[in-house]
Scaffold this active site. Sequence first.
Site, mmCIF file in Angstrom:
data_model
loop_
_atom_site.group_PDB
_atom_site.id
_atom_site.type_symbol
_atom_site.label_atom_id
_atom_site.label_comp_id
_atom_site.label_asym_id
_atom_site.label_seq_id
_atom_site.Cartn_x
_atom_site.Cartn_y
_atom_site.Cartn_z
ATOM 1 N N SER A 177 1.034 -1.203 -0.132
ATOM 2 C CA SER A 177 0.069 -0.092 -0.008
ATOM 3 C C SER A 177 0.845 1.298 -0.256
ATOM 4 O O SER A 177 0.401 2.117 -0.476
ATOM 5 C CB SER A 177 -0.867 0.075 1.043
ATOM 6 O OG SER A 177 -0.197 -0.206 2.303
ATOM 7 N N ASP A 191 5.569 -6.729 2.497
ATOM 8 C CA ASP A 191 4.950 -7.362 1.421
ATOM 9 C C ASP A 191 5.852 -7.838 0.333
ATOM 10 O O ASP A 191 6.686 -6.792 -0.331
ATOM 11 C CB ASP A 191 3.829 -6.210 1.038
ATOM 12 C CG ASP A 191 2.365 -6.597 1.172
ATOM 13 O OD1 ASP A 191 1.997 -7.725 1.330
ATOM 14 O OD2 ASP A 191 1.588 -5.782 1.282
ATOM 15 N N GLU A 244 -8.871 -9.955 4.013
ATOM 16 C CA GLU A 244 -9.192 -8.711 3.509
ATOM 17 C C GLU A 244 -10.857 -8.670 3.030
ATOM 18 O O GLU A 244 -11.201 -9.368 2.060
ATOM 19 C CB GLU A 244 -8.547 -8.055 2.641
ATOM 20 C CG GLU A 244 -8.590 -6.582 2.138
ATOM 21 C CD GLU A 244 -7.581 -5.714 1.601
ATOM 22 O OE1 GLU A 244 -6.467 -6.164 1.598
ATOM 23 O OE2 GLU A 244 -7.947 -4.450 1.230
#
Length: 271
Positions: free
Chosen positions: A50, A88, A186
């Site tokens: 993100s 990530d 999610e």
Amino acid sequence: MSVTGKARAVTLTEIARRKEATPIVCLTAYTTPIARLVDAHCEVVLVGDSVGMVLHGLDSTLPVTLDMMILHGKAVRRGLARALMVVDMPFGSYEESREQAFRNAARVMAETGCAAVKLEGGAKMAETIRFLTARGIPVMAHVGLTPQAVNALGGYKVQGRGDDAARILDDAVAVAEAGAFSVVLEKVTEPLARRITGEIAIPTIGIGASAACDGQVLVIDDMLGMFAGFQPKFVKRYAELGRDAEAAIAAFADDVRARHFPAAEHVFGET
Ligand code: KIV
């Protein structure tokens, strides 16, 4: 804290023990100052891809590169003494083959000092997760809404409302059986999050997936009110730092335009 005052690092074993016990607190961080702030309060700090949208102004996480993740991972590592750091794996760095995933994940671990990597995908990534974990790379999995698949999923929509619920459950079971130490759920519905959390042996960490998970993660800039872009409905804003920063910047601009420089007056007054 230990008796010496040094923080004891959170371990993977400790995260595993949190299953259906005290919830796991997780936030993203991308920089050293934010890592210093979150360290004492989080068990897990995620250097999420993100970062591409939050700090680099990208429209999605797809253009994020391995070098970007390593740069931000190194910065976050410098700010942590206690929390377990997960980095990530960006889009394109692990899907081609288990060997590609190992090569890139090993680089991320060696260069950032993280404790684990996160990768998106369920059953189709199980073989890769098994390969990595068998070779000393702990993996956090990520199922449900997987932002790197935004084009295939047709947007950032809630998952698990229809026939896809069974597939998402199978995905969670597959990554748990493959050796992932935890899994991010999610944007899945509450009944599905509850079912998955009850059925798999590893902790589930929810984001927009209800309180029926073993922990929660949020993007730090969202919860601090710093990110001006799209704001998911499930995010509770605990501060309005973006608004406050803008007011401070406007006040500075007003001072400059009025030739009002209190700090300079103070310094020159002393000499
Ligand atoms: O990239 C990220 O920040 C994430 C979280 C939203 C789970 O994957």
